[in-house]
Motif scaffolding. Structure first.
Motif, PDB file in Angstrom:
ATOM      1  N   ALA A 216       0.850  -1.207   0.003  1.00  0.00           N
ATOM      2  CA  ALA A 216      -0.324   0.344  -0.139  1.00  0.00           C
ATOM      3  C   ALA A 216       1.235   1.096  -0.145  1.00  0.00           C
ATOM      4  CB  ALA A 216      -0.844   0.050   1.237  1.00  0.00           C
ATOM      5  N   GLN A 217       0.925   1.421  -1.115  1.00  0.00           N
ATOM      6  CA  GLN A 217       2.148   3.081  -0.716  1.00  0.00           C
ATOM      7  C   GLN A 217       1.110   3.925  -1.520  1.00  0.00           C
ATOM      8  OE1 GLN A 217       4.750   3.429  -4.341  1.00  0.00           O
ATOM      9  NE2 GLN A 217       3.917   0.843  -5.259  1.00  0.00           N
ATOM     10  N   SER A 218       2.221   4.629   0.029  1.00  0.00           N
ATOM     11  CA  SER A 218       1.149   6.477   0.320  1.00  0.00           C
ATOM     12  C   SER A 218       2.650   7.064   0.133  1.00  0.00           C
ATOM     13  CB  SER A 218       0.499   6.261   1.469  1.00  0.00           C
ATOM     14  OG  SER A 218       1.510   5.823   2.760  1.00  0.00           O
ATOM     15  N   SER A 219       2.055   8.841   0.600  1.00  0.00           N
ATOM     16  CA  SER A 219       3.038   9.271   0.543  1.00  0.00           C
ATOM     17  C   SER A 219       4.062   9.475   1.720  1.00  0.00           C
ATOM     18  CB  SER A 219       2.039  10.945   1.028  1.00  0.00           C
ATOM     19  OG  SER A 219       1.856  11.393   1.894  1.00  0.00           O
ATOM     20  N   TRP A 220       5.543  10.056   2.316  1.00  0.00           N
ATOM     21  CA  TRP A 220       5.387  10.260   3.242  1.00  0.00           C
ATOM     22  C   TRP A 220       4.838  11.090   4.480  1.00  0.00           C
ATOM     23  CZ3 TRP A 220      10.311   9.018   5.907  1.00  0.00           C
ATOM     24  CH2 TRP A 220      10.173   9.348   7.200  1.00  0.00           C
ATOM     25  N   ASN A 221       3.536  11.416   4.523  1.00  0.00           N
ATOM     26  CA  ASN A 221       3.313  12.338   5.279  1.00  0.00           C
ATOM     27  C   ASN A 221       2.137  10.971   5.578  1.00  0.00           C
ATOM     28  OD1 ASN A 221       4.804  14.573   5.687  1.00  0.00           O
ATOM     29  ND2 ASN A 221       3.282  16.456   4.456  1.00  0.00           N
ATOM     30  N   GLU A 222       1.530  10.142   4.944  1.00  0.00           N
ATOM     31  CA  GLU A 222       0.980  10.079   4.872  1.00  0.00           C
ATOM     32  C   GLU A 222       1.143   8.768   6.146  1.00  0.00           C
ATOM     33  OE1 GLU A 222      -2.866   9.826   1.721  1.00  0.00           O
ATOM     34  OE2 GLU A 222      -0.451   9.588   1.103  1.00  0.00           O
ATOM     35  N   TRP A 223       1.536   7.810   5.582  1.00  0.00           N
ATOM     36  CA  TRP A 223       2.706   6.569   5.260  1.00  0.00           C
ATOM     37  C   TRP A 223       3.328   7.042   7.211  1.00  0.00           C
ATOM     38  CZ3 TRP A 223       7.815   6.600   7.140  1.00  0.00           C
ATOM     39  CH2 TRP A 223       8.559   4.847   7.127  1.00  0.00           C
ATOM     40  N   THR A 224       4.054   8.369   7.224  1.00  0.00           N
ATOM     41  CA  THR A 224       4.359   8.609   8.740  1.00  0.00           C
ATOM     42  C   THR A 224       3.155   8.568   9.825  1.00  0.00           C
ATOM     43  OG1 THR A 224       6.380   9.826   7.963  1.00  0.00           O
ATOM     44  CG2 THR A 224       5.948  10.433  10.468  1.00  0.00           C
ATOM     45  N   ASP A 225       2.175   8.935   9.357  1.00  0.00           N
ATOM     46  CA  ASP A 225       1.149   9.395  10.535  1.00  0.00           C
ATOM     47  C   ASP A 225       0.522   7.744  10.700  1.00  0.00           C
ATOM     48  OD1 ASP A 225      -1.340  11.074  11.828  1.00  0.00           O
ATOM     49  OD2 ASP A 225      -2.304  10.030   9.926  1.00  0.00           O
ATOM     50  N   LYS A 226      -0.024   7.369   9.612  1.00  0.00           N
ATOM     51  CA  LYS A 226      -0.295   5.738  10.340  1.00  0.00           C
ATOM     52  C   LYS A 226       1.020   4.777  10.753  1.00  0.00           C
ATOM     53  CE  LYS A 226      -2.647   5.125   5.336  1.00  0.00           C
ATOM     54  NZ  LYS A 226      -2.257   3.674   4.588  1.00  0.00           N
ATOM     55  N   LYS A 227       2.153   5.216  10.598  1.00  0.00           N
ATOM     56  CA  LYS A 227       2.758   4.072  12.002  1.00  0.00           C
ATOM     57  C   LYS A 227       2.975   5.145  12.724  1.00  0.00           C
ATOM     58  CE  LYS A 227       7.017   4.803  10.723  1.00  0.00           C
ATOM     59  NZ  LYS A 227       8.852   4.633  10.219  1.00  0.00           N
ATOM     60  N   SER A 228       2.783   6.541  13.107  1.00  0.00           N
ATOM     61  CA  SER A 228       2.448   7.212  14.107  1.00  0.00           C
ATOM     62  C   SER A 228       1.146   6.893  15.354  1.00  0.00           C
ATOM     63  CB  SER A 228       2.682   8.457  13.886  1.00  0.00           C
ATOM     64  OG  SER A 228       3.000   8.928  15.534  1.00  0.00           O
ATOM     65  N   LYS A 229       0.443   6.372  14.454  1.00  0.00           N
ATOM     66  CA  LYS A 229      -0.821   6.562  15.274  1.00  0.00           C
ATOM     67  C   LYS A 229      -0.724   5.510  15.132  1.00  0.00           C
ATOM     68  CE  LYS A 229      -2.547  10.909  14.181  1.00  0.00           C
ATOM     69  NZ  LYS A 229      -3.588  11.327  13.364  1.00  0.00           N
ATOM     70  N   GLY A 230       0.199   4.365  14.900  1.00  0.00           N
ATOM     71  CA  GLY A 230      -0.647   2.211  15.176  1.00  0.00           C
ATOM     72  C   GLY A 230      -1.512   1.894  13.843  1.00  0.00           C
ATOM     73  N   THR A 231      -2.330   3.163  13.159  1.00  0.00           N
ATOM     74  CA  THR A 231      -3.184   2.505  12.045  1.00  0.00           C
ATOM     75  C   THR A 231      -2.796   1.781  10.922  1.00  0.00           C
ATOM     76  OG1 THR A 231      -2.937   4.320  11.101  1.00  0.00           O
ATOM     77  CG2 THR A 231      -5.461   3.996  12.607  1.00  0.00           C
ATOM     78  N   TYR A 232      -1.753   0.918  11.157  1.00  0.00           N
ATOM     79  CA  TYR A 232      -1.266  -0.040   9.620  1.00  0.00           C
ATOM     80  C   TYR A 232      -0.964  -1.446   9.984  1.00  0.00           C
ATOM     81  CZ  TYR A 232       3.045  -0.100  12.535  1.00  0.00           C
ATOM     82  OH  TYR A 232       3.427  -0.339  13.559  1.00  0.00           O
ATOM     83  N   GLU A 233      -1.857  -2.133   9.355  1.00  0.00           N
ATOM     84  CA  GLU A 233      -1.480  -4.033   9.832  1.00  0.00           C
ATOM     85  C   GLU A 233       0.267  -4.030   9.998  1.00  0.00           C
ATOM     86  OE1 GLU A 233      -3.621  -8.221   8.228  1.00  0.00           O
ATOM     87  OE2 GLU A 233      -3.216  -6.367   6.699  1.00  0.00           O
ATOM     88  N   LEU A 234       0.862  -4.191   8.484  1.00  0.00           N
ATOM     89  CA  LEU A 234       2.732  -4.141   8.264  1.00  0.00           C
ATOM     90  C   LEU A 234       3.253  -2.704   7.848  1.00  0.00           C
ATOM     91  CD1 LEU A 234       2.848  -7.269   6.887  1.00  0.00           C
ATOM     92  CD2 LEU A 234       3.227  -7.225   9.637  1.00  0.00           C
ATOM     93  N   ALA A 235       4.080  -2.188   8.514  1.00  0.00           N
ATOM     94  CA  ALA A 235       4.747  -1.241   7.051  1.00  0.00           C
ATOM     95  C   ALA A 235       6.286  -1.849   6.834  1.00  0.00           C
ATOM     96  CB  ALA A 235       5.084  -0.003   8.500  1.00  0.00           C
ATOM     97  N   ILE A 236       7.143  -1.420   5.949  1.00  0.00           N
ATOM     98  CA  ILE A 236       8.598  -1.586   5.786  1.00  0.00           C
ATOM     99  C   ILE A 236       9.054  -0.574   6.283  1.00  0.00           C
ATOM    100  CG2 ILE A 236       8.119  -1.015   3.627  1.00  0.00           C
ATOM    101  CD1 ILE A 236      10.573  -3.208   3.414  1.00  0.00           C
ATOM    102  N   ASP A 237      10.319  -0.623   6.962  1.00  0.00           N
ATOM    103  CA  ASP A 237      10.654   0.827   7.264  1.00  0.00           C
ATOM    104  C   ASP A 237      12.241   0.161   7.754  1.00  0.00           C
ATOM    105  OD1 ASP A 237      11.669   3.185   8.461  1.00  0.00           O
ATOM    106  OD2 ASP A 237      10.068   3.081   9.280  1.00  0.00           O
TER     107      ASP A 237
END
Length: 175
Positions: A57-78
Motif C-alpha cells: 500500500a503505497q502512500s505519501s511520506w506524510n500519510e505513511w508517517t501518520d499511519k505508523k505514528s498512530k498505529g493504524t497499519y497492519e504492517l509497515a516497512i521501515d
C-alpha cells in the motif's frame, strides 16, 4: 502447520483462508521507495507460493508517517535507527520501551510497533544505570531483550540496507 493449527485451510486458489476470508497482509510503504517496494514485491511472490497474499500500500511520506505514528497499519516497512551512539541500548530503548509507545490512535514517539514487555522495561532500566564498560552485566540484560524480541517479533528483519552516502573526494579528503 501454524496456519492449519489456527483454523486456516488452503483454498483452490492456493491461498490460505479462514471463515471464507483469504489470508492477505498489507504492507505500508512510501511511494517512490523503490528498494522497499522491490522487497515487498519479492516477499509477495515468495509468500504467494506459501499460500499468503501480500500487498504493498503505497502512500505519501506524510500519510505513511501518520499511519505508523498512530498505529493504524497492519504492517509497515521501515528501518530501525541506531540512535545517539553505537551502543545497542539506544536502539532497544527507542524501539522496545513501553515508555516510548502509545495506544493505537495516539502518536507514539518512536516505538511504533507498540511493543511492551515488563521484562524488557526492567532490563532497559538496569542497562541505563550499568557502566558501559561492564560488558558481562550488560550482556545479561541484552539477552533478556533479545529473547523477548525473538519470541514476540514486534519487528521482522527482512533486509539490511547498505550505506547509501555519496561523496566526491576531489575537494575533500579523509572519507
Amino acid at each position: 502447520e501454524l496456519l492449519t493449527g489456527a483454523g486456516y485451510a488452503k483454498g483452490s486458489d492456493g491461498v490460505y483462508a479462514k471463515d471464507g476470508e483469504p489470508l492477505s497482509l498489507t504492507i505500508e510503504v512510501v511511494t517512490g521507495w523503490t528498494d522497499y517496494i522491490t522487497a515487498i514485491d519479492t516477499m509477495s511472490q515468495q509468500l504467494k507460493v506459501a499460500g499468503i497474499n501480500v500487498v504493498a500500500a503505497q502512500s505519501s511520506w506524510n500519510e505513511w508517517t501518520d499511519k505508523k505514528s498512530k498505529g493504524t497499519y497492519e504492517l509497515a516497512i521501515d528501518s530501525l535507527g541506531q540512535g545517539a551512539a553505537s551502543d545497542p541500548y539506544y536502539l532497544y530503548n527507542n524501539s522496545f520501551s513501553t515508555a516510548n509507545t502509545a495506544n493505537v490512535g495516539e502518536a507514539a514517539p518512536v516505538n511504533v510497533a507498540r511493543f511492551s514487555d515488563p521484562a524488557v522495561d526492567d532490563a532497559l532500566a538496569v542497562l541505563k544505570r550499568t557502566n558501559p564498560d561492564d560488558t558481562a552485566a550488560r550482556q545479561e540484560q541484552f539477552d533478556v531483550i533479545q529473547e523477548a524480541i525473538v519470541e514476540n517479533m514486534p519487528y521482522i528483519p527482512i533486509l539490511t540496507g547498505g550505506t547509501t552516502s555519496e561523496y566526491n573526494s576531489a575537494d575533500f579528503t579523509g572519507w
